[in-house]
Design an enzyme around this catalytic site. Structure first.
Site, PDB file in Angstrom:
ATOM      1  N   ARG A  29      49.682  67.742  39.555  1.00  0.00           N
ATOM      2  CA  ARG A  29      48.215  67.798  39.558  1.00  0.00           C
ATOM      3  C   ARG A  29      47.707  69.156  39.083  1.00  0.00           C
ATOM      4  NH1 ARG A  29      49.985  63.974  42.998  1.00  0.00           N
ATOM      5  NH2 ARG A  29      48.617  62.293  43.723  1.00  0.00           N
ATOM      6  N   GLY A  97      56.999  58.384  37.796  1.00  0.00           N
ATOM      7  CA  GLY A  97      55.902  57.451  38.045  1.00  0.00           C
ATOM      8  C   GLY A  97      54.589  58.177  38.253  1.00  0.00           C
ATOM      9  N   GLN A 171      48.961  57.456  43.896  1.00  0.00           N
ATOM     10  CA  GLN A 171      48.978  57.416  42.432  1.00  0.00           C
ATOM     11  C   GLN A 171      47.839  56.555  41.893  1.00  0.00           C
ATOM     12  OE1 GLN A 171      52.945  56.269  41.303  1.00  0.00           O
ATOM     13  NE2 GLN A 171      53.841  58.174  42.072  1.00  0.00           N
ATOM     14  N   ASP A 317      58.401  58.533  50.763  1.00  0.00           N
ATOM     15  CA  ASP A 317      59.536  59.044  49.972  1.00  0.00           C
ATOM     16  C   ASP A 317      60.723  59.449  50.851  1.00  0.00           C
ATOM     17  OD1 ASP A 317      58.225  58.674  47.582  1.00  0.00           O
ATOM     18  OD2 ASP A 317      57.391  60.687  47.538  1.00  0.00           O
ATOM     19  N   LYS A 344      60.213  51.829  43.743  1.00  0.00           N
ATOM     20  CA  LYS A 344      60.334  53.277  43.487  1.00  0.00           C
ATOM     21  C   LYS A 344      61.333  53.493  42.342  1.00  0.00           C
ATOM     22  CE  LYS A 344      57.357  54.651  46.513  1.00  0.00           C
ATOM     23  NZ  LYS A 344      56.113  55.291  46.052  1.00  0.00           N
TER      24      LYS A 344
HETATM   25  C1  S3P Z   1      52.960  60.374  44.767  1.00  0.00           C
HETATM   26  C2  S3P Z   1      52.633  59.252  45.469  1.00  0.00           C
HETATM   27  C3  S3P Z   1      53.624  58.321  46.035  1.00  0.00           C
HETATM   28  C4  S3P Z   1      55.016  58.962  46.099  1.00  0.00           C
HETATM   29  C5  S3P Z   1      55.364  59.696  44.849  1.00  0.00           C
HETATM   30  C6  S3P Z   1      54.361  60.807  44.575  1.00  0.00           C
HETATM   31  C7  S3P Z   1      51.883  61.213  44.209  1.00  0.00           C
HETATM   32  O1  S3P Z   1      53.710  57.190  45.235  1.00  0.00           O
HETATM   33  O2  S3P Z   1      55.988  57.958  46.362  1.00  0.00           O
HETATM   34  O3  S3P Z   1      56.664  60.272  44.938  1.00  0.00           O
HETATM   35  O4  S3P Z   1      52.146  62.365  43.815  1.00  0.00           O
HETATM   36  O5  S3P Z   1      50.741  60.737  44.167  1.00  0.00           O
HETATM   37  P1  S3P Z   1      52.729  55.908  45.454  1.00  0.00           P
HETATM   38  O6  S3P Z   1      51.362  56.323  45.173  1.00  0.00           O
HETATM   39  O7  S3P Z   1      53.228  54.886  44.477  1.00  0.00           O
HETATM   40  O8  S3P Z   1      52.959  55.499  46.883  1.00  0.00           O
END
Ligand code: S3P
Length: 438
Positions: A29, A97, A171, A317, A344
């Protein structure tokens, strides 16, 4: 056997003070908001992992200049909200992701087209959770049946929406808020369970008006971001492996310094405390608006629990590490409400269940979790499925296994935790490259 297979064996009791690398979520971010800001953002504690470097490389391709005065530091020369330059190159998010989903939101509001691609694992992960609500905002994104690559058509006129994601996901929330910066009117996200609020707090720090409270965030388009320096806390999710390791290896006493303790991240502490762990938080303080502190973990015998459903999103996580704690704890641990683990970096329920079964642990896989009967862990050859957190979790399991655990396919640990092996061995692990059998 590839060079990146590991062998983990019982070491000595874990002792010492460590600092784990910077937070992945905050590092992604900080790069993005620094890039879109006016002025120069200095990031300290930046995670030098492959995931976050992939995001920096993409922003570089889009015309953002970065300096690296020292490892773990980035100086971002912001180009302003409308200053990115389009590129016909594929923008490669690697394994990340977070990178792909957040960038999808950021790029949906640009004047130019972009294509986001990822590695084999990311190419199998669901993207409709962001492309569907972004389409409701007016974005035009093509995908391969809901999976990457994402082809984002520029020039869309976005309008704000109020959206309730079907799953608790920072996310999804962050992708919509990033698109909302470019949208007409207000963009609101109302979550089924509050998730990490780094996007909201960083937007506020960069001067964008935003209203937020746990589970709710709302902003309007048409403002500007002003550069501000970012201190990235140490990543709780990386600390998690050492927290569990110190809990399960008799005689251990470990201090992990300056760890980010955002309450939406620390569910593992609550879970382990329910299981009988001895964990103290010391030197609690605030850094850049985030709670941080030292974690002091001493070995204590653990017992199984039925994990309360409401802490699941706060430790999403950390489940692979918790599975290892449960395999050591006396009695049964039941995990439910964690179906998100299946989408994941690997299907983490299956990866952990198969690996632990190979180690002789009694575990029943459930659609949204597992039932794990703790006891002893045996040696085995297991597959991490290229998933960094599975690899590190089995490195912890090897510390208490009756014979070595060989873990295949560990290269992706570099996505989130460069230097894991050296740090672990310094603390008392016995983790080595596995020697191929003749
Ligand atoms: C994250 C949100 C989580 C987490 C990922 C990092 C983020 O995912 O599992 O490692 O930085 O916003 P999800 O939003 O899919 O739960």
């Amino acid at each position: 056997m590839s060079r990146m297979d590991w062998q983990s064996r019982t070491g000595r009791p874990l002792h010492g003070e460590i600092v784990v690398p910077g937070d992945k979520s905050v590092s992604h971010r900080a790069l993005m908001f620094g890039a879109l800001a006016e002025g120069v953002t200095h990031i300290r504690g930046f995670l030098e992992g492959e995931d976050t470097r992939a995001t920096a490389a993409i922003l570089g391709t889009l015309g953002v200049r970065f300096d690296t005065p020292a490892p773990g530091e980035r100086v971002v020369h912001g180009v302003g909200l409308h200053g990115l330059r389009g590129s016909t190159d594929n923008l490669d998010c690697g394994n990340a992701g977070t990178g792909m989903r957040l960038l999808a939101g950021l790029l949906a509001g640009q004047a130019f087209d972009s294509t986001l691609v990822g590695d084999a694992s990311l190419s199998q992960r669901p993207m409709r959770r962001v492309t569907d609500p972004l389409a409701l905002m007016g974005a035009s994104i093509d995908s391969a049946d809901g999976k990457p690559p994402l082809r984002i058509h520029g020039g869309a006129r976005l309008k704000g929406i109020s959206y309730q994601p079907p799953v608790a996901s920072a996310q999804i929330k962050s992708a919509l808020l990033l698109a909302g910066l470019y949208a007409e009117g207000s963009t609101e996200v109302i979550e089924p369970h509050p998730t990490r609020d780094y996007t909201e707090s960083m937007l506020k720090a960069f001067g964008w008006p935003i209203e937020y409270s746990p589970g709710k965030a709302k902003l309007e388009g048409g403002h500007r971001l002003t550069a501000v320096d970012v201190d990235v806390p140490a990543d709780f999710s990386s600390a998690a492996f050492f927290i569990v390791a110190a809990c399960v290896v008799p005689g251990s006493n470990v201090r992990i310094k300056g760890v980010g303790l955002n309450p939406r991240r620390t569910g593992l502490l609550a879970a382990l405390e329910l299981m009988g762990a001895d964990i103290a938080v010391e030197n609690e303080r605030s850094s850049g608006g985030e709670d941080i502190g030292d974690l002091v973990i001493k070995y204590a015998p653990l017992h199984g629990v039925a994990l309360p459903l409401d802490i699941v999103p706060d430790m999403i996580d950390e489940f692979p590490a918790l599975f290892v704690a449960a395999a050591v704890a006396e009695g049964m641990t039941t995990i439910r409400g964690a179906a998100e683990l299946r989408v994941k970096e690997s299907d983490r329920i299956a990866s952990m269940a198969n690996g632990l079964k190979a180690c002789g642990v009694l575990i029943d896989e459930l659609p949204d979790g597992a039932m794990i009967r703790g006891g002893s862990i045996g040696g085995a050859h297991i597959d991490s499925h290229g998933d960094h957190r599975i690899a590190m979790s089995f490195a912890v399991a090897g510390l208490v296994a009756s014979a070595p655990i060989v873990i295949a396919d560990c290269a992706n640990v570099a996505t989130s935790f460069p230097g894991f092996v050296a740090l672990a061995n310094g603390l008392g692990f016995d983790l080595s490259d596995s020697v191929p059998s003749a």
